[in-house]
Motif scaffolding. Structure first.
Motif, PDB file in Angstrom:
ATOM      1  N   LYS A 108       0.872  -1.220   0.046  1.00 50.28           N
ATOM      2  CA  LYS A 108       0.058  -0.031  -0.099  1.00 50.28           C
ATOM      3  C   LYS A 108       0.825   1.376  -0.124  1.00 50.28           C
ATOM      4  O   LYS A 108       0.285   2.288  -0.363  1.00 50.28           O
ATOM      5  N   VAL A 109       2.053   1.107   0.201  1.00 50.14           N
ATOM      6  CA  VAL A 109       3.142   2.232   0.339  1.00 50.14           C
ATOM      7  C   VAL A 109       2.499   3.018   1.338  1.00 50.14           C
ATOM      8  O   VAL A 109       2.177   4.380   1.224  1.00 50.14           O
ATOM      9  N   SER A 110       2.395   2.573   2.383  1.00 46.32           N
ATOM     10  CA  SER A 110       1.855   3.612   3.576  1.00 46.32           C
ATOM     11  C   SER A 110       2.784   3.221   4.794  1.00 46.32           C
ATOM     12  O   SER A 110       3.397   2.122   4.970  1.00 46.32           O
ATOM     13  N   ILE A 111       2.843   4.203   5.867  1.00 45.66           N
ATOM     14  CA  ILE A 111       3.216   3.896   7.156  1.00 45.66           C
ATOM     15  C   ILE A 111       2.143   4.443   8.150  1.00 45.66           C
ATOM     16  O   ILE A 111       1.390   5.274   7.975  1.00 45.66           O
ATOM     17  N   ARG A 112       2.370   3.676   9.175  1.00 46.73           N
ATOM     18  CA  ARG A 112       1.446   3.982  10.525  1.00 46.73           C
ATOM     19  C   ARG A 112       2.268   4.226  11.610  1.00 46.73           C
ATOM     20  O   ARG A 112       3.141   3.110  12.091  1.00 46.73           O
ATOM     21  N   LYS A 113       2.206   5.116  12.416  1.00 46.20           N
ATOM     22  CA  LYS A 113       3.028   5.446  13.509  1.00 46.20           C
ATOM     23  C   LYS A 113       2.828   4.539  14.715  1.00 46.20           C
ATOM     24  O   LYS A 113       1.615   4.257  14.949  1.00 46.20           O
ATOM     25  N   ILE A 114       3.825   3.723  15.333  1.00 44.98           N
ATOM     26  CA  ILE A 114       3.649   3.079  16.397  1.00 44.98           C
ATOM     27  C   ILE A 114       3.837   3.506  17.642  1.00 44.98           C
ATOM     28  O   ILE A 114       3.404   3.546  18.633  1.00 44.98           O
ATOM     29  N   SER A 115       5.175   4.254  17.818  1.00 36.81           N
ATOM     30  CA  SER A 115       5.792   4.696  18.883  1.00 36.81           C
ATOM     31  C   SER A 115       6.843   5.788  18.462  1.00 36.81           C
ATOM     32  O   SER A 115       7.047   6.116  17.264  1.00 36.81           O
ATOM     33  N   GLU A 116       7.120   6.640  19.526  1.00 40.28           N
ATOM     34  CA  GLU A 116       8.152   7.719  19.282  1.00 40.28           C
ATOM     35  C   GLU A 116       9.060   7.721  20.593  1.00 40.28           C
ATOM     36  O   GLU A 116       8.673   7.903  21.701  1.00 40.28           O
ATOM     37  N   ILE A 117      10.389   7.172  20.422  1.00 44.29           N
ATOM     38  CA  ILE A 117      11.290   6.780  21.516  1.00 44.29           C
ATOM     39  C   ILE A 117      12.022   8.066  21.894  1.00 44.29           C
ATOM     40  O   ILE A 117      12.633   8.617  20.937  1.00 44.29           O
ATOM     41  N   GLU A 118      12.039   8.827  23.011  1.00 47.87           N
ATOM     42  CA  GLU A 118      12.821   9.584  23.227  1.00 47.87           C
ATOM     43  C   GLU A 118      14.401   9.187  23.662  1.00 47.87           C
ATOM     44  O   GLU A 118      14.420   8.436  24.451  1.00 47.87           O
ATOM     45  N   THR A 119      15.335   9.845  22.984  1.00 48.94           N
ATOM     46  CA  THR A 119      16.606   9.352  23.124  1.00 48.94           C
ATOM     47  C   THR A 119      17.462  10.293  23.966  1.00 48.94           C
ATOM     48  O   THR A 119      18.892   9.729  24.269  1.00 48.94           O
ATOM     49  N   LEU A 120      17.226  11.566  24.158  1.00 45.51           N
ATOM     50  CA  LEU A 120      18.140  12.582  24.929  1.00 45.51           C
ATOM     51  C   LEU A 120      19.276  12.765  24.192  1.00 45.51           C
ATOM     52  O   LEU A 120      20.294  13.140  24.778  1.00 45.51           O
ATOM     53  N   THR A 121      19.355  12.658  23.009  1.00 45.28           N
ATOM     54  CA  THR A 121      20.942  12.824  22.001  1.00 45.28           C
ATOM     55  C   THR A 121      20.181  12.524  20.693  1.00 45.28           C
ATOM     56  O   THR A 121      19.117  12.282  20.400  1.00 45.28           O
ATOM     57  N   GLY A 122      21.167  13.209  19.863  1.00 42.58           N
ATOM     58  CA  GLY A 122      20.749  13.269  18.414  1.00 42.58           C
ATOM     59  C   GLY A 122      21.400  12.108  17.777  1.00 42.58           C
ATOM     60  O   GLY A 122      22.354  12.061  17.365  1.00 42.58           O
ATOM     61  N   CYS A 123      20.478  11.157  17.574  1.00 44.20           N
ATOM     62  CA  CYS A 123      20.882   9.813  16.802  1.00 44.20           C
ATOM     63  C   CYS A 123      20.847  10.178  15.275  1.00 44.20           C
ATOM     64  O   CYS A 123      20.126  10.791  14.593  1.00 44.20           O
ATOM     65  N   ASP A 124      21.873   9.474  14.805  1.00 45.03           N
ATOM     66  CA  ASP A 124      22.091   9.850  13.210  1.00 45.03           C
ATOM     67  C   ASP A 124      21.776   8.561  12.510  1.00 45.03           C
ATOM     68  O   ASP A 124      20.670   8.603  12.053  1.00 45.03           O
ATOM     69  N   ASN A 125      22.774   7.721  12.097  1.00 47.25           N
ATOM     70  CA  ASN A 125      22.122   6.727  11.056  1.00 47.25           C
ATOM     71  C   ASN A 125      22.024   5.475  11.755  1.00 47.25           C
ATOM     72  O   ASN A 125      22.602   5.328  12.930  1.00 47.25           O
ATOM     73  N   PHE A 126      21.597   4.369  11.233  1.00 46.11           N
ATOM     74  CA  PHE A 126      21.212   3.095  11.979  1.00 46.11           C
ATOM     75  C   PHE A 126      21.704   1.872  11.625  1.00 46.11           C
ATOM     76  O   PHE A 126      22.360   1.854  10.412  1.00 46.11           O
ATOM     77  N   TYR A 127      21.927   0.866  12.209  1.00 44.37           N
ATOM     78  CA  TYR A 127      22.294  -0.449  11.819  1.00 44.37           C
ATOM     79  C   TYR A 127      21.382  -1.380  12.779  1.00 44.37           C
ATOM     80  O   TYR A 127      21.048  -1.140  13.960  1.00 44.37           O
ATOM     81  N   ILE A 128      20.942  -2.401  12.222  1.00 44.73           N
ATOM     82  CA  ILE A 128      20.170  -3.555  13.066  1.00 44.73           C
ATOM     83  C   ILE A 128      20.937  -4.910  12.735  1.00 44.73           C
ATOM     84  O   ILE A 128      21.381  -5.348  11.896  1.00 44.73           O
ATOM     85  N   ASP A 129      21.412  -5.376  14.142  1.00 45.93           N
ATOM     86  CA  ASP A 129      22.162  -6.631  14.291  1.00 45.93           C
ATOM     87  C   ASP A 129      21.096  -7.773  14.133  1.00 45.93           C
ATOM     88  O   ASP A 129      20.038  -7.891  13.737  1.00 45.93           O
ATOM     89  N   GLN A 130      22.095  -9.037  14.252  1.00 40.91           N
ATOM     90  CA  GLN A 130      21.069 -10.397  13.866  1.00 40.91           C
ATOM     91  C   GLN A 130      19.963 -10.658  14.911  1.00 40.91           C
ATOM     92  O   GLN A 130      19.314 -11.425  14.684  1.00 40.91           O
ATOM     93  N   GLU A 131      20.211 -10.003  16.146  1.00 37.26           N
ATOM     94  CA  GLU A 131      19.020 -10.017  17.294  1.00 37.26           C
ATOM     95  C   GLU A 131      17.837  -8.888  16.968  1.00 37.26           C
ATOM     96  O   GLU A 131      17.192  -8.845  17.968  1.00 37.26           O
ATOM     97  N   ASN A 132      17.955  -8.234  15.787  1.00 38.26           N
ATOM     98  CA  ASN A 132      17.086  -7.251  15.742  1.00 38.26           C
ATOM     99  C   ASN A 132      17.177  -6.084  16.761  1.00 38.26           C
ATOM    100  O   ASN A 132      16.270  -5.314  17.060  1.00 38.26           O
TER     101      ASN A 132
END
Length: 223
Positions: A108-132
């Motif tokens: 459907k090319v759509s997104i639905r917001k699940i949550s918003e996590i407060e990090t107290l820092t400026g997160c840049d780019n991401f990586y997901i490991d084998q354990e998610n």
């Protein structure tokens, strides 16, 4: 009153005169992808105006090989990544120091917001490991990061670095955060990405402009 009018006019200048600023990209197929825009400007002055006014003109765009479609508008979208099962999209709102978690529907090319996590820092780019688990290179003091990025060849300017690992709950509404690495910037400046390998025993930290950092992880990260 005059100051408010000037601020609004400057915000419209950012929106209509300057171009968007792509930051990250995620392939979703042979000819399709998601791309994040962390602002609507391509100059230091215009980016500063966006941050000062709060009139953010970044967002998230989907391209299907023929046409584009906005999925998020008028926000700051920095790093983006899909979960390993391709059902969840993580978006770094670096200026707000949050991570948006969205259900991604490819058909459907759509997104639905699940949550918003407060990090107290400026997160840049991401990586997901084998354990998610989600990993991010972060900028704990954004004003120092801006100063460093504005004059990256100046050896006297550096930016603090931080690596966080996020372990999400099954419903993706909460996350446990572990700080795996922290530095004042003189050893590792402006960390932008972190990735593990060797069954989680080693860590690579990429920076925006300077050298890669290689670390051993010899302590348990789950408590």
């Amino acid at each position: 009153m005059l100051k408010i009018v000037l601020v609004v006019l400057l915000a419209f200048l950012v929106q209509y005169v300057f171009k968007t600023l792509p930051n990250d990209i995620v392939a979703t197929g042979d000819n399709s992808f998601l791309v994040s825009n962390d602002g609507g400007a391509q100059t230091v002055l215009a980016n500063a105006i966006e941050m000062l006014t709060g009139f953010f003109k970044g967002g998230l765009v989907y391209y299907d090989g023929k046409k584009t479609q906005y999925l998020l508008e008028n926000t700051v979208a920095n790093g983006i990544i899909l979960s390993r099962d391709r059902k969840t999209l993580f978006v770094s709102h670096i200026n707000q120091e949050t991570i948006g978690v969205f259900a991604w529907n490819q058909e459907k090319v759509s997104i639905r917001k699940i949550s918003e996590i407060e990090t107290l820092t400026g997160c840049d780019n991401f990586y997901i490991d084998q354990e998610n688990n989600l990993w991010s290179g972060c900028h704990p003091v954004l004003k120092d990061a801006v100063g460093h990025l504005g004059d990256a060849t100046n050896p006297s300017l550096f930016s603090q670095s931080q690596v966080l690992r996020f372990k999400f709950s099954s419903d993706l509404k909460t996350a446990e955060m572990v700080e795996v690495f922290s530095d004042d910037g003189r050893f590792t400046s402006a960390s932008a990405i972190a990735a593990t390998f060797d069954n989680g025993k080693q860590l690579l930290i990429g920076t925006v402009f300077r050298d890669l950092t290689h670390c051993d992880i010899d302590v348990p990260l789950d408590f």
